[in-house]
Design a protein around this motif. Structure first.
Motif, PDB file in Angstrom:
ATOM      1  N   ALA A 114       0.829  -1.204   0.000  1.00  0.00           N
ATOM      2  CA  ALA A 114       0.000   0.000   0.000  1.00  0.00           C
ATOM      3  C   ALA A 114       0.864   1.255   0.000  1.00  0.00           C
ATOM      4  O   ALA A 114       0.432   2.306  -0.488  1.00  0.00           O
ATOM      5  CB  ALA A 114      -0.930   0.011   1.205  1.00  0.00           C
ATOM      6  N   PHE A 115       2.077   1.151   0.543  1.00  0.00           N
ATOM      7  CA  PHE A 115       2.975   2.300   0.619  1.00  0.00           C
ATOM      8  C   PHE A 115       4.312   1.978  -0.045  1.00  0.00           C
ATOM      9  O   PHE A 115       5.362   1.900   0.592  1.00  0.00           O
ATOM     10  CB  PHE A 115       3.194   2.693   2.084  1.00  0.00           C
ATOM     11  N   PRO A 116       4.292   1.774  -1.365  1.00  0.00           N
ATOM     12  CA  PRO A 116       5.501   1.328  -2.067  1.00  0.00           C
ATOM     13  C   PRO A 116       6.661   2.322  -1.980  1.00  0.00           C
ATOM     14  O   PRO A 116       7.818   1.910  -1.946  1.00  0.00           O
ATOM     15  CB  PRO A 116       5.023   1.158  -3.520  1.00  0.00           C
ATOM     16  N   GLN A 117       6.354   3.624  -1.938  1.00  0.00           N
ATOM     17  CA  GLN A 117       7.428   4.617  -1.886  1.00  0.00           C
ATOM     18  C   GLN A 117       8.202   4.558  -0.577  1.00  0.00           C
ATOM     19  O   GLN A 117       9.362   4.949  -0.519  1.00  0.00           O
ATOM     20  CB  GLN A 117       6.850   6.024  -2.079  1.00  0.00           C
ATOM     21  N   SER A 118       7.544   4.047   0.461  1.00  0.00           N
ATOM     22  CA  SER A 118       8.204   3.914   1.759  1.00  0.00           C
ATOM     23  C   SER A 118       8.977   2.602   1.873  1.00  0.00           C
ATOM     24  O   SER A 118       9.653   2.367   2.878  1.00  0.00           O
ATOM     25  CB  SER A 118       7.162   3.990   2.887  1.00  0.00           C
ATOM     26  N   HIS A 119       8.872   1.748   0.842  1.00  0.00           N
ATOM     27  CA  HIS A 119       9.542   0.441   0.886  1.00  0.00           C
ATOM     28  C   HIS A 119      10.340   0.164  -0.388  1.00  0.00           C
ATOM     29  O   HIS A 119      10.564  -0.991  -0.750  1.00  0.00           O
ATOM     30  CB  HIS A 119       8.496  -0.665   1.111  1.00  0.00           C
ATOM     31  N   ASN A 120      10.727   1.231  -1.083  1.00  0.00           N
ATOM     32  CA  ASN A 120      11.552   1.107  -2.300  1.00  0.00           C
ATOM     33  C   ASN A 120      10.922   0.195  -3.352  1.00  0.00           C
ATOM     34  O   ASN A 120      11.614  -0.569  -4.027  1.00  0.00           O
ATOM     35  CB  ASN A 120      12.955   0.597  -1.942  1.00  0.00           C
ATOM     36  N   LEU A 121       9.622   0.265  -3.466  1.00  0.00           N
ATOM     37  CA  LEU A 121       8.898  -0.485  -4.496  1.00  0.00           C
ATOM     38  C   LEU A 121       8.314   0.506  -5.504  1.00  0.00           C
ATOM     39  O   LEU A 121       8.049   1.660  -5.179  1.00  0.00           O
ATOM     40  CB  LEU A 121       7.770  -1.311  -3.867  1.00  0.00           C
ATOM     41  N   PRO A 122       8.074   0.070  -6.738  1.00  0.00           N
ATOM     42  CA  PRO A 122       7.495   0.976  -7.739  1.00  0.00           C
ATOM     43  C   PRO A 122       5.991   1.119  -7.545  1.00  0.00           C
ATOM     44  O   PRO A 122       5.334   0.230  -6.991  1.00  0.00           O
ATOM     45  CB  PRO A 122       7.811   0.271  -9.065  1.00  0.00           C
ATOM     46  N   PHE A 123       5.447   2.240  -8.000  1.00  0.00           N
ATOM     47  CA  PHE A 123       3.997   2.368  -8.084  1.00  0.00           C
ATOM     48  C   PHE A 123       3.470   1.320  -9.058  1.00  0.00           C
ATOM     49  O   PHE A 123       4.142   0.950 -10.020  1.00  0.00           O
ATOM     50  CB  PHE A 123       3.605   3.756  -8.598  1.00  0.00           C
TER      51      PHE A 123
END
Length: 553
Positions: free
Chosen positions: A141-150
């Protein structure tokens, strides 16, 4: 007091708006799959849960989590209950209860969404059932906080239309701060941020000269009109942080008006209060006073009133105007885009409105990343605020007052808001063009306009009548403003929905019938032309043939 009457209840219907037979968002069922998936969407995990529905009570089901959505499908209940929530719409995930909790359904997860609803799931207390699903949900749900792409960057959907082609910055480009030019009197709508006057009253000769040039270019006015969106007390207070406003000593050829529109923090708190009275239960017994206490419609009124002043000054006053707030990307965008919508019928078309959003909001740097918090777990960020939602609400208010003036319908506006949060498309990601270029958004993601323009019939107002050069001035009094029930209270199944609108539905049927007659007419004309192609007799014109065709209208 607003004219919004108490929302009507249908006491015989407790069926959730989430209960549906087929998905409505373009997803497809994969063979042997229990959940719908978009191309590029992958399933991450699933778990048995109890959905604590605020309307229907506890619902046993299976919760699926993908890299795009949270999806619940009920078991042991008919009709099947479906809950389908894009992960991008989630603002906060919290653990509910502890190991010692003994109440029924008191242990699980509380999920707060950005689209006016909350979700609660109860879980079994054995093992680490909650920890696992909490960590997976939080991660995706929070990819930017976990180095994941949108998800937008892995979305593999295909559409008939390329929404990125809607807006060409170079064709819209005039000057860095010019929004619109009146086609007849040449008055302009300019935008900027506040002048950096500060406590010491600093001056900038270039800025002062620039405003004089704008005034002189108009040729019909003695003074340039400046609209400062802020309350005057806030503008004065901003001097302490280096900002301020245009004083008479430095800008003698300008007249300044304050529009009293409050800042992002006031708007955020107002929306929170609104949510409290509409979800999960509507405060029916004191509806009008409860709605008034949120001040939401009051803020809508002030934004519309300000935009009307800008539009009227340009059109009737034949005067160029400069609009700004503090930074120039929140209230300024609301005012300039709404004024352009009032002044220019092009922006009331589907494509025109898309261009308006791209130009006045996206290209001019509205801070979508901060205001919406895309993929960011910091739900308490003070920069979050419903500024764009407020703008869309104002557009809806105008469409209610002028039902034939807009090519798009209510569903068009709701679709935009849904994908403002969903992260399915790249349109609203990030806060400025430099970051979008760095991330290659137009190359690596799809546009929201691709979806909408590939399904234009769903988003078209059947009552639309094209008009040129007609300015629209909505009535911005509280008596004429309404709460947008079909958006803010759409999750409550007890609200009697009027969708589809029976008048609109019948009108669409008549339009389809007309199109069918036109098609038959063309076929008859082609057949007739082929029969007499070798004859010297001229074939009848379409207008001549049309006079012999009778319809039910």
């Amino acid at each position: 007091m607003a004219s919004s009457s108490t929302p009507k209840y249908n006491s015989n219907s407790l069926e959730s708006s989430s209960i549906k037979r087929t998905p409505k968002d373009g997803t497809k069922w994969e063979q042997n799959e229990e959940i719908p998936r978009l191309p590029g969407e992958t399933r991450v995990t699933d778990k048995e849960v109890i959905y604590v529905c605020p309307f229907n009570g506890a619902v046993k089901g299976r919760l699926y989590v993908t890299n795009y959505r949270l999806y619940l499908r009920s078991v042991e209940i008919d009709p099947v209950v479906i809950l389908d929530v894009p992960l991008g719409a989630i603002a906060r995930i919290e653990k509910m209860g502890g190991a010692s909790s003994r109440g029924e359904n008191s242990y699980g997860l509380d999920i707060t969404c950005k689209d006016m609803r909350n979700l609660r799931f109860a879980l079994k207390q054995e093992g680490h059932s909650r920890r696992d699903i909490f960590e997976i949900l939080t991660k995706h749900a929070f990819p930017q906080s976990h180095n994941l792409p949108f998800f937008a960057f892995v979305n593999e959907e295909k559409f008939a239309e390329n929404g990125w082609m809607v807006y060409n910055p170079m064709s819209e480009y005039r000057r860095q701060v010019l929004s619109w030019i009146h086609p007849e009197n040449q008055a302009v709508v300019m935008r900027s941020s506040q002048p950096l006057v500060g406590m010491s009253g600093k001056r900038n000769k270039d800025d002062e000269r620039y405003l004089d040039i704008i005034r002189d270019a108009n040729g019909q006015i003695s003074k340039l009109t400046i609209y400062d969106a802020r309350p005057s007390v806030n503008a004065v207070a901003n001097k302490a942080t280096g900002g301020g406003y245009e004083g008479d000593d430095a800008y003698p050829n300008a007249e300044l008006f304050f529009l009293d529109i409050h800042n992002i923090h006031v708007m955020r708190e107002s929306l929170k209060k609104l949510k409290d009275i509409v979800y999960p239960n509507v405060e029916e017994s004191h509806w009008l006073s409860s709605l008034e206490s949120t001040h939401w419609l009051e803020h809508i009124k002030l934004v519309l009133t300000g935009a009307i002043q800008v539009a009227d000054k340009v059109s009737s006053g034949k005067s160029s105007v400069l609009v700004h707030c503090s930074d120039g990307w929140d209230r300024t965008a609301q005012l300039t885009s709404l004024a352009m919508l009032m002044l220019d019928s092009y922006y009331r078309t589907i494509v025109g409105f898309e261009v308006l959003v791209q130009k006045e909001w996206i290209s001019f740097g509205h801070k979508f990343a901060s205001r919406i918090g895309h993929g960011d777990k910091n739900h308490a960020d003070a920069d979050r605020s419903p500024i764009f939602l407020q703008f869309i609400d104002c557009v809806w208010q105008m469409s209610k007052q002028f039902p034939t003036a807009f090519e798009f319908n209510e569903q068009f506006l709701i679709t935009i808001l849904d994908h403002l949060y969903s992260c399915r498309f790249g349109t609203f990601l990030y806060s400025c063009e430099s970051v979008r270029e760095k991330e290659k958004v137009t190359e690596r993601t799809l546009s929201t306009w691709s979806l909408i323009n590939s399904e234009k019939a769903k988003h078209t107002n059947p009552f639309y009548t094209k008009e040129l050069n007609r300015a629209l001035y909505p009535v911005a009094s509280m008596r004429h403003l309404e709460l947008w029930v079909n958006y803010y209270i759409r999750w409550n199944p007890r609200i009697r929905q009027q969708q589809p609108n029976p008048v609109e539905q019948r009108y669409m049927e008549l339009l389809a019938l007309r199109d069918d007659y036109m098609r038959r007419l063309e076929e008859l004309q082609i057949t007739n032309n082929s029969k007499i192609s070798n004859s010297s007799t001229s074939s009848a014109s379409p207008s001549q043939m049309m006079s012999h065709v009778q319809t039910h209208f």
